[in-house]
Design a protein around this motif. Structure first.
Motif, PDB file in Angstrom:
ATOM      1  N   GLY A 262       8.231   3.956   8.492  1.00 53.79           N
ATOM      2  CA  GLY A 262       7.936   5.268   8.953  1.00 53.79           C
ATOM      3  C   GLY A 262       6.215   5.047   9.174  1.00 53.79           C
ATOM      4  O   GLY A 262       5.572   6.105   9.282  1.00 53.79           O
ATOM      5  N   HIS A 263       5.553   3.910   8.762  1.00 55.05           N
ATOM      6  CA  HIS A 263       4.305   3.799   8.945  1.00 55.05           C
ATOM      7  C   HIS A 263       3.906   2.255   9.244  1.00 55.05           C
ATOM      8  O   HIS A 263       4.790   1.525   9.231  1.00 55.05           O
ATOM      9  N   SER A 264       2.609   1.929   9.448  1.00 54.16           N
ATOM     10  CA  SER A 264       2.450   0.807  10.387  1.00 54.16           C
ATOM     11  C   SER A 264       1.961  -0.171   9.002  1.00 54.16           C
ATOM     12  O   SER A 264       1.599   0.370   7.828  1.00 54.16           O
ATOM     13  N   GLY A 265       2.306  -1.557   9.310  1.00 47.07           N
ATOM     14  CA  GLY A 265       2.093  -2.533   8.271  1.00 47.07           C
ATOM     15  C   GLY A 265       3.135  -2.454   7.011  1.00 47.07           C
ATOM     16  O   GLY A 265       4.054  -1.862   6.977  1.00 47.07           O
ATOM     17  N   ALA A 266       2.262  -3.250   5.946  1.00 45.99           N
ATOM     18  CA  ALA A 266       2.988  -3.318   4.837  1.00 45.99           C
ATOM     19  C   ALA A 266       2.474  -2.602   3.418  1.00 45.99           C
ATOM     20  O   ALA A 266       2.983  -2.796   2.296  1.00 45.99           O
ATOM     21  N   HIS A 267       1.435  -1.954   3.749  1.00 39.14           N
ATOM     22  CA  HIS A 267       0.443  -1.270   2.574  1.00 39.14           C
ATOM     23  C   HIS A 267      -0.074   0.228   2.934  1.00 39.14           C
ATOM     24  O   HIS A 267       0.168   0.461   4.151  1.00 39.14           O
ATOM     25  N   ALA A 268      -0.040   0.830   1.755  1.00 41.15           N
ATOM     26  CA  ALA A 268      -0.726   2.104   2.026  1.00 41.15           C
ATOM     27  C   ALA A 268      -1.180   2.617   0.596  1.00 41.15           C
ATOM     28  O   ALA A 268      -1.346   1.809  -0.286  1.00 41.15           O
ATOM     29  N   LEU A 269      -1.950   3.820   0.726  1.00 35.92           N
ATOM     30  CA  LEU A 269      -2.471   4.571  -0.269  1.00 35.92           C
ATOM     31  C   LEU A 269      -1.264   5.132  -1.078  1.00 35.92           C
ATOM     32  O   LEU A 269      -0.511   5.689  -0.597  1.00 35.92           O
ATOM     33  N   TYR A 270      -1.585   5.280  -2.356  1.00 34.23           N
ATOM     34  CA  TYR A 270      -0.206   5.616  -3.154  1.00 34.23           C
ATOM     35  C   TYR A 270      -1.056   6.316  -4.448  1.00 34.23           C
ATOM     36  O   TYR A 270      -1.705   5.839  -5.064  1.00 34.23           O
TER      37      TYR A 270
ATOM     38  N   THR B 121      -1.321  -0.213  -2.276  1.00 32.96           N
ATOM     39  CA  THR B 121       0.105  -0.903  -2.493  1.00 32.96           C
ATOM     40  C   THR B 121       0.924  -1.316  -1.678  1.00 32.96           C
ATOM     41  O   THR B 121       0.708  -0.694  -0.255  1.00 32.96           O
ATOM     42  N   GLY B 122       1.889  -2.121  -1.978  1.00 28.32           N
ATOM     43  CA  GLY B 122       2.728  -2.561  -1.195  1.00 28.32           C
ATOM     44  C   GLY B 122       4.272  -2.445  -1.289  1.00 28.32           C
ATOM     45  O   GLY B 122       5.038  -2.740  -1.019  1.00 28.32           O
ATOM     46  N   GLN B 123       4.298  -1.634  -2.693  1.00 28.73           N
ATOM     47  CA  GLN B 123       5.360  -1.475  -3.510  1.00 28.73           C
ATOM     48  C   GLN B 123       6.101  -0.047  -3.071  1.00 28.73           C
ATOM     49  O   GLN B 123       5.504   0.543  -2.542  1.00 28.73           O
ATOM     50  N   CYS B 124       7.191   0.185  -3.591  1.00 29.84           N
ATOM     51  CA  CYS B 124       7.912   1.484  -3.779  1.00 29.84           C
ATOM     52  C   CYS B 124       8.109   1.751  -2.104  1.00 29.84           C
ATOM     53  O   CYS B 124       8.339   1.091  -1.212  1.00 29.84           O
ATOM     54  N   ALA B 125       7.817   3.132  -1.886  1.00 32.81           N
ATOM     55  CA  ALA B 125       7.831   3.572  -0.675  1.00 32.81           C
ATOM     56  C   ALA B 125       7.182   3.098   0.569  1.00 32.81           C
ATOM     57  O   ALA B 125       7.469   3.173   1.605  1.00 32.81           O
ATOM     58  N   ALA B 126       5.765   2.597  -0.276  1.00 36.47           N
ATOM     59  CA  ALA B 126       5.154   1.616   0.898  1.00 36.47           C
ATOM     60  C   ALA B 126       6.095   0.596   1.876  1.00 36.47           C
ATOM     61  O   ALA B 126       5.448   0.125   2.893  1.00 36.47           O
ATOM     62  N   ALA B 127       6.979   0.066   1.134  1.00 39.41           N
ATOM     63  CA  ALA B 127       7.956  -0.904   2.017  1.00 39.41           C
ATOM     64  C   ALA B 127       8.964  -0.319   2.612  1.00 39.41           C
ATOM     65  O   ALA B 127       9.560  -1.198   3.402  1.00 39.41           O
ATOM     66  N   GLU B 128       8.976   1.040   2.845  1.00 42.41           N
ATOM     67  CA  GLU B 128       9.963   1.511   3.772  1.00 42.41           C
ATOM     68  C   GLU B 128       9.258   1.702   5.384  1.00 42.41           C
ATOM     69  O   GLU B 128       8.261   1.816   5.345  1.00 42.41           O
TER      70      GLU B 128
END
Length: 429
Positions: free
Chosen positions: A53-61, A44-51
């Motif tokens: 504290g991590h690289s880029g604009a996406h994360a596993l959620y 996702t790129g939504q919710c806290a993935a947009a905060e």
């Protein structure tokens, strides 16, 4: 002669595997049928993935993008995110395994909402390396970095697995589990790289050992990375590494033992050795408090602050009522008169992100602010932003240390009549 010349400080560490989930899953497999099934792992790129504290604009959620939590009414659910098999047969120690995460559950593990990090070596069963029963911070309050020594993976095939299990269908309206930047780095390179190149001198690395004394539950953040169970970290030779001592259970930070920049400050730095393979040890010493503790903390933050707290407390509170002094510090989100760890981490997030700004709507975030510089300054500035020339919408080191003082003091209270830099004094009212 050619090999020696190439080996001196030019070869970078060998990245064995790294997943940032920007272009896809990086060969991770998301198994939402595992265990109870009905799992919620996704990219996702939504919710806290947009905060920040991590690289880029996406994360596993593990959660839902429409609600930014993992509540599925009437359904208990479970799932795992599994890395590909990672070939470490030629990786040379020292080796670091690192990842960034954000976690928030009902904080009742292992009875409910269990978050886990597991490792399997050479096809053997997965073994739990960390969880929110152990040192996986829950709630983390912000994105958090973990880095652990992983020398045991050298010479093997390894696989990583991150799991989440609600165990029931109750009280699941919490933010969930975010994951990014899962990387394994061999600071000794890979087998064969160092041959004929000055015996690996190009990947100059040194080890930092961190211990605590006087408080079994107290912690040290290393470069704002949580200390792992081995309390050993690998950094580049000559690196300057930040340290932050965190006290719990009524204890207070006292001083550092070892070669650090500021032995009496909970926030300090340590410079790594300049020769490969060398190590350095630092010890954070804590005490159980006592009558002299408040005075020690007051000194250096404001003249006479520690001495005047007891005598001026009643007078300061009375003046505050008539002068508009806020009853609570804005970092104190629940208004209980204490700075809790998650509240401290929120301000550390502002410090690390180079500033903060107002949320479009105060209810959009837990405190009405958004990390990172921004143009929206229409809200009341944060109480930690008390720069002498007026708020500058950034948290400086001195301002952060002031909040750490409140955290270590077991509370704070308004004292506008005592001439402190921010209108508050350390210690409970």
């Amino acid at each position: 002669g050619e090999g020696e010349g190439e080996g001196e400080g030019e070869e970078p560490p060998s990245v064995v595997y790294c997943a940032d989930f920007e272009s896809g899953l990086d060969n991770f497999v998301l198994d939402n049928t595992y265990g109870l099934g009905n799992g919620l792992w996704h990219r996702t790129g939504q919710c806290a993935a947009a905060e920040f504290g991590h690289s880029g604009a996406h994360a596993l959620y593990y959660g839902r993008d429409d609600t930014c939590n993992y509540e599925a009414p009437g359904v208990a659910h479970q799932g795992v995110a599994v890395s590909p098999v990672i070939d470490m047969t030629e990786a040379q120690p020292p080796i670091t395994l690192a990842y960034n995460f954000k976690l928030e559950t009902e904080a009742n593990a292992p009875s409910a909402d269990l978050a886990t990090f597991e490792v399997a070596i050479d096809g053997e069963p997965f073994v739990v390396y960390d969880s929110n029963v152990d040192t996986l911070l829950d709630p983390s309050g912000a994105w958090w970095g973990v880095a652990v020594n992983f020398d045991e993976g050298a010479g093997h095939l390894v696989q990583l697995r991150f799991g989440f299990n609600t165990m029931n269908d109750q009280n699941n309206a919490h933010a969930g589990f975010y994951l990014d930047d899962v990387c394994i780095t061999a600071y000794g390179g890979t087998e064969g790289e160092g041959e004929g190149e000055g015996e690996g001198e190009g990947e100059c690395a040194a080890t930092l050992l961190v211990e605590t004394l006087g408080c079994s539950n107290c912690e040290v953040l290393v470069g704002y990375v949580k200390v792992d169970k081995t309390r050993a970290y690998t950094f580049g030779c000559g690196d300057v590494v930040g340290l932050l001592a965190i006290a719990y259970d009524g204890s207070f930070f006292d001083h550092w033992e070892g070669d650090v920049g500021s032995p009496s400050s909970p926030h300090t730095t340590v410079t790594m050795p300049t020769k490969a393979g060398m190590s350095k040890t630092v010890v954070a010493v804590f005490s159980n408090g006592g009558e002299g503790e408040g005075e020690g903390e007051g000194e250096g933050e404001g003249e006479g602050e520690g001495e005047g707290e007891g005598e001026g407390e009643g007078e300061g509170e009375g003046e505050g009522e008539g002068e508009g002094q806020p009853a609570n510090h804005t970092a104190d989100q629940n208004g209980n008169g204490f700075i809790e760890l998650t509240e401290l981490l929120r301000v550390i997030q502002f410090y690390n992100s180079g500033g903060f700004h107002c949320a479009a709507s105060p209810g959009d975030t837990e405190d009405g602010y958004v990390p990172g510089p921004g143009e929206n300054h229409s809200c009341t500035p944060h109480a930690s932003d008390y720069a002498p020339s007026g708020p500058d919408w950034a948290i400086g080191l001195t301002e952060l240390l002031r909040l750490i003082q409140f955290y270590n003091s077991g509370g704070y209270h308004p004292c506008p009549g005592q001439g402190t830099e921010d209108g508050f004094c350390p210690g409970p009212a």
